[in-house]
Design a protein around this motif. Structure first.
Motif, PDB file in Angstrom:
ATOM      1  N   GLN A   1       0.812  -1.221   0.000  1.00 56.88           N
ATOM      2  CA  GLN A   1       0.000   0.000   0.000  1.00 56.88           C
ATOM      3  C   GLN A   1       0.842   1.266   0.000  1.00 56.88           C
ATOM      4  N   ASP A   2       2.102   1.182   0.420  1.00 57.12           N
ATOM      5  CA  ASP A   2       2.966   2.357   0.430  1.00 57.12           C
ATOM      6  C   ASP A   2       3.786   2.514  -0.847  1.00 57.12           C
ATOM      7  N   ASP A   3       3.707   1.537  -1.750  1.00 55.66           N
ATOM      8  CA  ASP A   3       4.428   1.633  -3.019  1.00 55.66           C
ATOM      9  C   ASP A   3       3.745   2.650  -3.927  1.00 55.66           C
ATOM     10  N   PRO A   4       4.523   3.373  -4.738  1.00 55.40           N
ATOM     11  CA  PRO A   4       3.914   4.372  -5.612  1.00 55.40           C
ATOM     12  C   PRO A   4       3.109   3.741  -6.746  1.00 55.40           C
ATOM     13  N   SER A   5       2.088   4.459  -7.175  1.00 54.88           N
ATOM     14  CA  SER A   5       1.363   4.091  -8.389  1.00 54.88           C
ATOM     15  C   SER A   5       2.126   4.683  -9.566  1.00 54.88           C
ATOM     16  N   LEU A   6       2.040   4.040 -10.722  1.00 60.10           N
ATOM     17  CA  LEU A   6       2.778   4.473 -11.895  1.00 60.10           C
ATOM     18  C   LEU A   6       1.837   5.134 -12.884  1.00 60.10           C
ATOM     19  N   VAL A   7       2.269   6.256 -13.464  1.00 52.63           N
ATOM     20  CA  VAL A   7       1.457   7.010 -14.409  1.00 52.63           C
ATOM     21  C   VAL A   7       2.087   6.878 -15.798  1.00 52.63           C
ATOM     22  N   TYR A   8       1.315   6.331 -16.728  1.00 48.60           N
ATOM     23  CA  TYR A   8       1.771   6.160 -18.106  1.00 48.60           C
ATOM     24  C   TYR A   8       0.958   7.063 -19.026  1.00 48.60           C
ATOM     25  N   VAL A   9       1.633   7.721 -19.959  1.00 43.69           N
ATOM     26  CA  VAL A   9       0.967   8.488 -21.003  1.00 43.69           C
ATOM     27  C   VAL A   9       1.387   7.876 -22.330  1.00 43.69           C
ATOM     28  N   ASN A  10       0.406   7.432 -23.088  1.00 38.34           N
ATOM     29  CA  ASN A  10       0.645   6.758 -24.369  1.00 38.34           C
ATOM     30  C   ASN A  10       1.668   5.637 -24.225  1.00 38.34           C
ATOM     31  N   GLY A  11       1.571   4.877 -23.135  1.00 37.77           N
ATOM     32  CA  GLY A  11       2.421   3.718 -22.924  1.00 37.77           C
ATOM     33  C   GLY A  11       3.794   4.015 -22.342  1.00 37.77           C
TER      34      GLY A  11
ATOM     35  N   VAL B   1       5.691   8.303 -17.087  1.00 30.13           N
ATOM     36  CA  VAL B   1       5.985   9.728 -16.974  1.00 30.13           C
ATOM     37  C   VAL B   1       6.022  10.228 -15.535  1.00 30.13           C
ATOM     38  N   ALA B   2       5.411   9.484 -14.598  1.00 32.27           N
ATOM     39  CA  ALA B   2       5.367   9.961 -13.211  1.00 32.27           C
ATOM     40  C   ALA B   2       5.042   8.826 -12.263  1.00 32.27           C
ATOM     41  N   LYS B   3       5.302   9.085 -10.978  1.00 34.18           N
ATOM     42  CA  LYS B   3       4.907   8.192  -9.898  1.00 34.18           C
ATOM     43  C   LYS B   3       4.121   9.021  -8.896  1.00 34.18           C
ATOM     44  N   GLY B   4       3.221   8.374  -8.184  1.00 37.04           N
ATOM     45  CA  GLY B   4       2.416   9.109  -7.219  1.00 37.04           C
ATOM     46  C   GLY B   4       1.722   8.172  -6.256  1.00 37.04           C
ATOM     47  N   ARG B   5       0.804   8.754  -5.489  1.00 40.09           N
ATOM     48  CA  ARG B   5       0.044   7.920  -4.549  1.00 40.09           C
ATOM     49  C   ARG B   5      -1.432   8.237  -4.683  1.00 40.09           C
ATOM     50  N   ILE B   6      -2.237   7.208  -4.499  1.00 34.63           N
ATOM     51  CA  ILE B   6      -3.684   7.327  -4.600  1.00 34.63           C
ATOM     52  C   ILE B   6      -4.229   7.914  -3.302  1.00 34.63           C
ATOM     53  N   LEU B   7      -5.100   8.898  -3.431  1.00 33.81           N
ATOM     54  CA  LEU B   7      -5.778   9.503  -2.293  1.00 33.81           C
ATOM     55  C   LEU B   7      -7.267   9.208  -2.417  1.00 33.81           C
ATOM     56  N   VAL B   8      -7.905   8.886  -1.290  1.00 31.79           N
ATOM     57  CA  VAL B   8      -9.336   8.603  -1.284  1.00 31.79           C
ATOM     58  C   VAL B   8     -10.008   9.562  -0.311  1.00 31.79           C
ATOM     59  N   ASP B   9     -11.012  10.294  -0.798  1.00 28.01           N
ATOM     60  CA  ASP B   9     -11.786  11.225   0.016  1.00 28.01           C
ATOM     61  C   ASP B   9     -13.255  10.900  -0.205  1.00 28.01           C
ATOM     62  N   ASP B  10     -13.850  10.221   0.771  1.00 29.78           N
ATOM     63  CA  ASP B  10     -15.211   9.690   0.627  1.00 29.78           C
ATOM     64  C   ASP B  10     -15.262   8.785  -0.594  1.00 29.78           C
ATOM     65  N   GLU B  11     -16.003   9.177  -1.615  1.00 29.36           N
ATOM     66  CA  GLU B  11     -16.135   8.329  -2.793  1.00 29.36           C
ATOM     67  C   GLU B  11     -15.281   8.803  -3.958  1.00 29.36           C
ATOM     68  N   ARG B  12     -14.467   9.823  -3.745  1.00 32.13           N
ATOM     69  CA  ARG B  12     -13.619  10.362  -4.808  1.00 32.13           C
ATOM     70  C   ARG B  12     -12.189   9.859  -4.649  1.00 32.13           C
TER      71      ARG B  12
ATOM     72  N   SER C   1      -8.186  10.298  -6.206  1.00 31.24           N
ATOM     73  CA  SER C   1      -7.316  11.159  -6.999  1.00 31.24           C
ATOM     74  C   SER C   1      -5.890  10.653  -6.881  1.00 31.24           C
ATOM     75  N   LEU C   2      -5.011  11.202  -7.681  1.00 28.12           N
ATOM     76  CA  LEU C   2      -3.613  10.818  -7.664  1.00 28.12           C
ATOM     77  C   LEU C   2      -2.773  12.037  -7.340  1.00 28.12           C
ATOM     78  N   GLU C   3      -1.923  11.910  -6.334  1.00 27.10           N
ATOM     79  CA  GLU C   3      -0.976  12.964  -5.985  1.00 27.10           C
ATOM     80  C   GLU C   3       0.366  12.590  -6.612  1.00 27.10           C
ATOM     81  N   ILE C   4       0.849  13.425  -7.526  1.00 30.98           N
ATOM     82  CA  ILE C   4       2.122  13.170  -8.200  1.00 30.98           C
ATOM     83  C   ILE C   4       3.256  13.437  -7.219  1.00 30.98           C
ATOM     84  N   SER C   5       4.161  12.460  -7.054  1.00 28.99           N
ATOM     85  CA  SER C   5       5.296  12.624  -6.145  1.00 28.99           C
ATOM     86  C   SER C   5       6.625  12.701  -6.889  1.00 28.99           C
ATOM     87  N   GLU C   6       6.648  12.209  -8.125  1.00 30.00           N
ATOM     88  CA  GLU C   6       7.903  12.211  -8.886  1.00 30.00           C
ATOM     89  C   GLU C   6       7.607  12.220 -10.372  1.00 30.00           C
TER      90      GLU C   6
END
Length: 78
Positions: A40-50, A53-64, A66-71
């Protein structure tokens, strides 16, 4: 409006991955869980067109969610 605003991209956010035999997938029922290769503490990976491009962490606020970019990942030159 900028000319860039109309350009479509394929954006993927990868939480983790798993290798699962197709027979196991076919036997799954509602509520089945597939363990991922990350914690759960590992970063999520962000890919653009395969391309990564970035790493971040998933944030949950009620039912929403989002992704916070960390790198941001620098593009590799060939």
């Amino acid at each position: 409006m900028s000319v860039l605003e109309g350009i479509m991209i394929d954006l993927s956010i990868v939480l983790g991955s798993a290798e699962v035999p197709i027979r196991q997938i076919l036997q799954m029922s509602r509520g089945a869980m597939i363990p991922l290769d990350c914690g759960q503490d590992d970063p999520s990976l962000v890919y653009v067109n395969g391309e990564l491009v970035a790493k971040g962490r998933i944030l949950v606020d009620d039912e929403r969610m989002s992704l916070e970019i960390s790198e941001l990942i620098k593009k590799q030159r060939h």
